[in-house]
Write a protein that holds these residues in place. Structure first.
Motif, short mmCIF file in Angstrom:
data_model
loop_
_atom_site.label_atom_id
_atom_site.label_comp_id
_atom_site.label_asym_id
_atom_site.label_seq_id
_atom_site.Cartn_x
_atom_site.Cartn_y
_atom_site.Cartn_z
N HIS A 168 38.40 -35.80 -6.19
CA HIS A 168 37.88 -34.81 -7.13
C HIS A 168 36.82 -33.93 -6.48
CE1 HIS A 168 39.66 -36.58 -11.00
NE2 HIS A 168 40.13 -37.32 -9.99
N ASN A 169 37.01 -33.66 -5.20
CA ASN A 169 36.17 -32.72 -4.45
C ASN A 169 37.11 -31.65 -3.90
OD1 ASN A 169 34.86 -31.39 -2.19
ND2 ASN A 169 33.29 -32.97 -2.27
N ALA A 170 37.00 -30.44 -4.44
CA ALA A 170 37.96 -29.39 -4.10
C ALA A 170 37.92 -29.03 -2.62
CB ALA A 170 37.69 -28.15 -4.94
N LEU A 171 36.75 -29.12 -1.98
CA LEU A 171 36.67 -28.78 -0.57
C LEU A 171 37.40 -29.81 0.29
CD1 LEU A 171 35.72 -26.84 1.56
CD2 LEU A 171 33.50 -28.02 1.59
N PHE A 172 37.28 -31.09 -0.06
CA PHE A 172 38.01 -32.11 0.67
C PHE A 172 39.52 -31.86 0.56
CE2 PHE A 172 34.43 -35.44 0.43
CZ PHE A 172 34.07 -35.19 1.74
N VAL A 173 39.97 -31.45 -0.60
CA VAL A 173 41.40 -31.16 -0.78
C VAL A 173 41.86 -30.09 0.20
CG1 VAL A 173 43.14 -30.25 -2.38
CG2 VAL A 173 41.40 -31.85 -3.21
N GLN A 174 41.08 -29.02 0.32
CA GLN A 174 41.46 -27.93 1.21
C GLN A 174 41.40 -28.35 2.68
OE1 GLN A 174 42.76 -25.17 0.07
NE2 GLN A 174 42.43 -25.83 -2.04
N ILE A 175 40.38 -29.11 3.05
CA ILE A 175 40.25 -29.52 4.44
C ILE A 175 41.39 -30.47 4.83
CG2 ILE A 175 38.82 -30.80 6.09
CD1 ILE A 175 36.37 -29.75 4.56
N VAL A 176 41.66 -31.46 4.00
CA VAL A 176 42.74 -32.39 4.31
C VAL A 176 44.08 -31.67 4.35
CG1 VAL A 176 44.00 -34.43 3.49
CG2 VAL A 176 41.50 -34.42 3.46
N SER A 177 44.28 -30.73 3.44
CA SER A 177 45.53 -29.96 3.45
C SER A 177 45.68 -29.15 4.73
CB SER A 177 45.58 -29.02 2.23
OG SER A 177 45.65 -29.75 1.03
N SER A 178 44.55 -28.74 5.32
CA SER A 178 44.62 -27.93 6.54
C SER A 178 45.14 -28.72 7.73
CB SER A 178 43.24 -27.36 6.87
OG SER A 178 42.37 -28.35 7.41
N PHE A 179 45.14 -30.06 7.64
CA PHE A 179 45.67 -30.89 8.73
C PHE A 179 47.19 -31.04 8.67
CE2 PHE A 179 41.38 -33.12 8.17
CZ PHE A 179 40.79 -32.42 9.20
N ALA A 180 47.82 -30.54 7.60
CA ALA A 180 49.24 -30.83 7.36
C ALA A 180 50.13 -30.41 8.53
CB ALA A 180 49.70 -30.19 6.06
N HIS A 181 49.91 -29.21 9.06
CA HIS A 181 50.81 -28.72 10.11
C HIS A 181 50.70 -29.58 11.37
CE1 HIS A 181 53.53 -26.02 12.02
NE2 HIS A 181 52.66 -25.59 12.90
N LEU A 182 49.48 -29.98 11.72
CA LEU A 182 49.32 -30.86 12.87
C LEU A 182 49.98 -32.21 12.61
CD1 LEU A 182 45.64 -30.14 13.96
CD2 LEU A 182 47.72 -29.60 15.24
#
Length: 250
Positions: A168-182
């Motif tokens: 329930h931390n929107a910034l963590f959601v975006q950061i973790v999502s940014s790892f998807a391609h790697l």
């Protein structure tokens, strides 16, 4: 008063800002000063042309730059709107940094370890019943689809993103999502190194342990299970990615 929006870019010390940068700053200042929120309409380009005394071409370039960063949403036939936070911008920067050797995969995985130890702790205390069920479902789906590498990789990525969402931390959601391609590159590469069935099962068991700790609202066990997962997996990731194409080549 809210936290001021930072300028998207700027000139070097002692140098004046370009007209485009001045316009970009004017748009972000307007969003802040008017208290606009996601989806709210912005004034048209003509407003900034008149107020700043710049050309329509300059304003159009500034709007384009803001849209590329996801700060505004521009579509044909309607006024520009305030954009929603978008992890794809972080992901693009991250992938570029890795592919150009500005940062390394071990550095990325070290950051992931730190962030996901926190997201899993938050998820164990803040998750809803539906979120816990989804996390368990994804861990079990990895077990079910172990022989379908592509599908299992999607489950693995979704598993970590679901944990971030449950924090329930929107910034963590975006950061973790940014790892998807790697992860799309690293996860299959790591699985290629696991030739012994016991190693494969142990990896799945670690995901299940994380999921069950979140379900049981046990943040201590959740963090320990996530750390165990990273301790066991990072060598496989690095071994598997040695000699592999970069993330942008995948």
């Amino acid at each position: 008063m809210g936290i001021p929006l930072m300028p998207v870019a700027g000139g070097q010390a002692g140098q004046p800002l370009s007209l485009v940068q001045t316009t970009i700053n004017a748009v972000t200042d307007h969003i802040r000063d008017q208290g606009l929120r996601v989806g709210d309409n912005l004034p048209g380009e003509s407003h900034f042309v008149a107020s700043l005394g710049v050309s329509r071409a300059v304003t159009r370039e500034a709007f384009g730059a803001l849209a590329a960063l996801g700060l505004i949403d521009v579509a044909n036939g309607r006024r520009a709107r305030v954009g929603a936070i978008d992890g794809s911008v972080i992901a693009s920067s991250l992938n570029h940094a890795v592919s150009t050797a500005q940062i390394t995969v071990p550095e990325v995985w070290d950051v992931r370890r730190t962030i996901e130890a926190r997201t899993v702790a938050l998820a164990a205390t803040s998750r809803t019943d539906a979120e816990a069920a989804e996390i368990v479902r994804l861990a079990e789906a990895m077990v079910r689809d172990i022989d379908d590498r592509s599908t299992m990789t999607r489950h693995d990525i979704a598993f970590h993103q679901a944990i971030a969402a449950a924090s329930h931390n929107a910034l963590f959601v975006q950061i973790v999502s940014s790892f998807a391609h790697l992860m799309e590159v690293a996860v299959p590469a790591a699985w290629d190194t696991r030739v012994v069935e016991e190693d494969k099962q142990a990896t799945l068991d670690r995901h299940l342990a994380v999921a069950h700790a979140i379900r049981d609202r046990d943040p201590v066990a959740a963090v320990a299970a996530m750390q165990d997962h990273f301790d066991a997996s990072i060598d496989d990731v690095l071994q598997g990615m040695s000699g592999r194409p970069s993330a942008n080549d995948a």
